[in-house]
Write a protein that holds these residues in place. Structure first.
Motif, PDB file in Angstrom:
ATOM      1  N   SER A 132      49.823  60.573  37.174  1.00  0.00           N
ATOM      2  CA  SER A 132      48.565  60.128  37.782  1.00  0.00           C
ATOM      3  C   SER A 132      48.131  58.819  37.150  1.00  0.00           C
ATOM      4  N   TYR A 133      47.260  58.102  37.882  1.00  0.00           N
ATOM      5  CA  TYR A 133      46.758  56.808  37.426  1.00  0.00           C
ATOM      6  C   TYR A 133      45.235  56.825  37.480  1.00  0.00           C
ATOM      7  N   ALA A 134      44.622  56.271  36.444  1.00  0.00           N
ATOM      8  CA  ALA A 134      43.164  56.249  36.361  1.00  0.00           C
ATOM      9  C   ALA A 134      42.604  55.133  37.242  1.00  0.00           C
ATOM     10  N   ILE A 135      41.437  55.394  37.814  1.00  0.00           N
ATOM     11  CA  ILE A 135      40.699  54.392  38.592  1.00  0.00           C
ATOM     12  C   ILE A 135      39.666  53.764  37.665  1.00  0.00           C
ATOM     13  N   ASN A 136      39.759  52.466  37.488  1.00  0.00           N
ATOM     14  CA  ASN A 136      38.856  51.733  36.605  1.00  0.00           C
ATOM     15  C   ASN A 136      37.813  50.985  37.423  1.00  0.00           C
ATOM     16  N   PHE A 137      36.688  50.719  36.787  1.00  0.00           N
ATOM     17  CA  PHE A 137      35.592  50.019  37.450  1.00  0.00           C
ATOM     18  C   PHE A 137      35.366  48.665  36.783  1.00  0.00           C
ATOM     19  N   PHE A 138      34.937  47.704  37.613  1.00  0.00           N
ATOM     20  CA  PHE A 138      34.680  46.338  37.158  1.00  0.00           C
ATOM     21  C   PHE A 138      35.907  45.787  36.424  1.00  0.00           C
ATOM     22  N   CYS A 139      37.036  45.927  37.097  1.00  0.00           N
ATOM     23  CA  CYS A 139      38.300  45.545  36.490  1.00  0.00           C
ATOM     24  C   CYS A 139      38.867  44.304  37.171  1.00  0.00           C
ATOM     25  N   LYS A 140      39.886  43.731  36.571  1.00  0.00           N
ATOM     26  CA  LYS A 140      40.535  42.554  37.117  1.00  0.00           C
ATOM     27  C   LYS A 140      41.567  42.968  38.159  1.00  0.00           C
ATOM     28  N   GLY A 141      41.612  42.189  39.259  1.00  0.00           N
ATOM     29  CA  GLY A 141      42.562  42.464  40.323  1.00  0.00           C
ATOM     30  C   GLY A 141      43.012  41.185  40.989  1.00  0.00           C
ATOM     31  N   ASP A 142      43.168  41.236  42.308  1.00  0.00           N
ATOM     32  CA  ASP A 142      43.604  40.055  43.044  1.00  0.00           C
ATOM     33  C   ASP A 142      42.577  38.939  42.896  1.00  0.00           C
ATOM     34  N   PRO A 143      43.018  37.714  42.628  1.00  0.00           N
ATOM     35  CA  PRO A 143      42.063  36.597  42.531  1.00  0.00           C
ATOM     36  C   PRO A 143      41.487  36.252  43.906  1.00  0.00           C
ATOM     37  N   TYR A 144      40.274  35.745  43.919  1.00  0.00           N
ATOM     38  CA  TYR A 144      39.610  35.370  45.160  1.00  0.00           C
ATOM     39  C   TYR A 144      38.662  34.209  44.900  1.00  0.00           C
ATOM     40  N   LYS A 145      38.130  33.667  45.972  1.00  0.00           N
ATOM     41  CA  LYS A 145      37.167  32.575  45.895  1.00  0.00           C
ATOM     42  C   LYS A 145      35.901  33.040  46.613  1.00  0.00           C
ATOM     43  N   LEU A 146      34.897  33.450  45.849  1.00  0.00           N
ATOM     44  CA  LEU A 146      33.668  33.994  46.414  1.00  0.00           C
ATOM     45  C   LEU A 146      32.916  32.918  47.179  1.00  0.00           C
ATOM     46  N   TRP A 147      32.649  33.193  48.468  1.00  0.00           N
ATOM     47  CA  TRP A 147      31.950  32.269  49.355  1.00  0.00           C
ATOM     48  C   TRP A 147      32.665  30.926  49.459  1.00  0.00           C
ATOM     49  N   GLY A 148      33.950  30.904  49.074  1.00  0.00           N
ATOM     50  CA  GLY A 148      34.693  29.666  49.127  1.00  0.00           C
ATOM     51  C   GLY A 148      34.302  28.670  48.054  1.00  0.00           C
ATOM     52  N   LEU A 149      33.521  29.117  47.058  1.00  0.00           N
ATOM     53  CA  LEU A 149      33.007  28.205  46.030  1.00  0.00           C
ATOM     54  C   LEU A 149      33.386  28.613  44.623  1.00  0.00           C
ATOM     55  N   PHE A 150      33.333  29.912  44.325  1.00  0.00           N
ATOM     56  CA  PHE A 150      33.486  30.378  42.946  1.00  0.00           C
ATOM     57  C   PHE A 150      34.762  31.207  42.811  1.00  0.00           C
ATOM     58  N   ASP A 151      35.558  30.877  41.820  1.00  0.00           N
ATOM     59  CA  ASP A 151      36.775  31.637  41.546  1.00  0.00           C
ATOM     60  C   ASP A 151      36.426  32.926  40.805  1.00  0.00           C
ATOM     61  N   GLY A 152      37.118  33.981  41.142  1.00  0.00           N
ATOM     62  CA  GLY A 152      36.876  35.257  40.488  1.00  0.00           C
ATOM     63  C   GLY A 152      38.046  36.194  40.673  1.00  0.00           C
ATOM     64  N   ASP A 153      38.099  37.246  39.883  1.00  0.00           N
ATOM     65  CA  ASP A 153      39.141  38.263  40.006  1.00  0.00           C
ATOM     66  C   ASP A 153      38.608  39.655  39.669  1.00  0.00           C
ATOM     67  N   ARG A 154      37.284  39.790  39.537  1.00  0.00           N
ATOM     68  CA  ARG A 154      36.691  41.083  39.236  1.00  0.00           C
ATOM     69  C   ARG A 154      36.458  41.866  40.531  1.00  0.00           C
ATOM     70  N   HIS A 155      36.775  43.157  40.491  1.00  0.00           N
ATOM     71  CA  HIS A 155      36.566  44.038  41.633  1.00  0.00           C
ATOM     72  C   HIS A 155      35.767  45.256  41.180  1.00  0.00           C
ATOM     73  N   LEU A 156      35.084  45.874  42.140  1.00  0.00           N
ATOM     74  CA  LEU A 156      34.264  47.042  41.802  1.00  0.00           C
ATOM     75  C   LEU A 156      35.115  48.159  41.219  1.00  0.00           C
ATOM     76  N   PHE A 157      36.281  48.389  41.805  1.00  0.00           N
ATOM     77  CA  PHE A 157      37.170  49.414  41.276  1.00  0.00           C
ATOM     78  C   PHE A 157      38.610  49.041  41.640  1.00  0.00           C
ATOM     79  N   CYS A 158      39.529  49.509  40.834  1.00  0.00           N
ATOM     80  CA  CYS A 158      40.956  49.312  41.075  1.00  0.00           C
ATOM     81  C   CYS A 158      41.720  50.338  40.241  1.00  0.00           C
ATOM     82  N   VAL A 159      42.984  50.468  40.518  1.00  0.00           N
ATOM     83  CA  VAL A 159      43.803  51.446  39.810  1.00  0.00           C
ATOM     84  C   VAL A 159      44.572  50.738  38.708  1.00  0.00           C
ATOM     85  N   GLU A 160      44.889  51.488  37.655  1.00  0.00           N
ATOM     86  CA  GLU A 160      45.605  50.884  36.539  1.00  0.00           C
ATOM     87  C   GLU A 160      47.010  50.460  36.951  1.00  0.00           C
TER      88      GLU A 160
END
Length: 392
Positions: A132-160
């Protein structure tokens, strides 16, 4: 006072009057609750009546939550919109488990094992309960560009690392359906807001002119409205949407569909505005504005329209679901938005084939948020209409 103590005819009755001074305000003294009600503004009265409509309040809260989520869709979606999981094509939804061997271990998902059934030529997935794999919160995942302006990679939840998390399964390219539904909500929900803006501009302008001037202007506007309302909506949408060139960019297609929906949904609002203005234009304050030299545009926008603004707000909340359904229907039929733009209608387009739906029923899940959002808008519109009704 007894009968024997009544004064004789012509006798002075001053001695029957109480010696205490009469206070007219004392007889009409208001309680704090009554004073709060009588001195409240129209906006406060509407809000108090709206709060009594519990279903409308819950619907409004749900819609606010939806708009908050799509504002930060990149953060709430566990994967990027185009992230492909080539080893998990047509993977079914995964369940979240909180206990293992009777002990609480937090949210976890079990490992998926893929096999290929050569007899039916279908990918099959089994669960490995030993891993089994734990589900983590406020973790790093796929990179994105919020609103096309700010770089980020934090997601509400993701799996280890090493695990997979597909709450609603994957599609034919291995893309996470849950993430795509969140991204698709940004298009499907906002297209209703943009469409209602176009519809309001046309409806208030044309309906306002017809109601204020009357005469031949009113006759021409009414005939145009009757012609447009006599045409079936879906075939007309399909015909106009098919005109949009396939070479247009996704952004132009998006705005093209928005304008089409706005151009076709202004007739009902125009009639409502016309009927209101026909009754309000005879009021004394309108005549006073005319005598003072106010122009028709100022009279309509500054004096007449605010008189039934609450009715317009209620109409908007009822019209937006129709536009969301219009976009979903057009995209489902392949005449609306097209990939790479993602909306609920585009996602449902993949579920047109009944054989695919039978084999992979989770592909039809995008219809669930469509139903919930439309019901929420209708319930909230009913609450606003009842709250804005002065006779209710």
């Amino acid at each position: 006072m007894t009968k024997s103590s009544l004064p004789e005819p012509g006798e002075q009755i001053n001695h029957y009057v109480s010696s205490e001074p009469f206070d007219p305000l004392a007889a009409e003294k208001l309680t704090p609750e009554q004073e709060k009600f009588y001195f409240a503004s129209q906006r406060q009265l509407i809000w108090w009546k709206f709060k009594r409509h519990k279903l409308a309040v819950y619907s409004a809260a749900f819609l606010l939550f939806c708009y908050f989520v799509i504002t930060f869709a990149e953060f709430f979606a566990p994967y990027d919109l185009a992230h492909r999981h080539v080893n998990h094509i047509y993977a079914p939804p995964q369940g979240i488990h909180l206990f293992e061997d009777g002990e609480f271990v937090g949210p976890r998902v079990y490992q998926r094992v893929r096999t290929l059934n050569l007899e039916v030529m279908k990918r099959e997935y089994s669960v490995n309960y030993d891993k089994s794999y734990a589900i983590n919160f406020f973790c790093k995942g796929d990179p994105y560009k919020l609103w096309g302006l700010f770089d980020g990679d934090r997601h509400l939840f993701c799996v280890e690392d090493g695990g997979s998390l597909f709450l609603l399964g994957t599609d034919r390219l291995g893309r996470d359906m849950f993430s795509r539904i969140i991204y698709g909500a940004r298009i499907s929900i906002t297209i209703g807001l943009l469409g209602i803006a176009v519809s309001f501009i046309l409806g208030i302008t044309i309906g306002g002119l017809a109601g204020y001037y009357g005469g031949w202007v009113d006759v021409v506007v009414q005939r145009i409205i009757e012609v447009l309302q006599s045409i079936p909506s879906i075939p007309l949408w399909m015909a106009l949407a098919a005109i949009l060139p396939v070479t247009w960019s996704p952004i132009l297609i998006y705005f093209g569909i928005t304008i089409i929906l706005g151009l076709l949904d202004w007739t009902g609002l125009a009639r409502a505005v016309r009927s209101k203005l026909l009754s309000l234009r005879e009021e004394d304050y309108v005549l006073a504005s005319q005598l003072m030299g106010a122009k028709p545009r100022r009279i309509i926008l500054r004096h007449l329209i605010p008189g039934f603004m609450s009715h317009l707000i209620a109409s908007a909340t009822i019209t937006i679901p129709a536009m969301i359904l219009g976009e979903t229907s057009l995209s489902f039929l392949g005449l609306g938005l097209r990939p790479p733009v993602t909306s609920w209608g585009v996602l449902l387009n993949e579920a047109q084939n009944i054989n695919v739906v039978v084999l992979y029923p989770w592909l039809i899940l995008p219809v669930v948020p469509v139903i919930l959002v439309i019901l929420a808008f209708n319930f909230m519109g009913d609450g606003l209409r009842d709250a804005a009704d002065p006779y209710n």
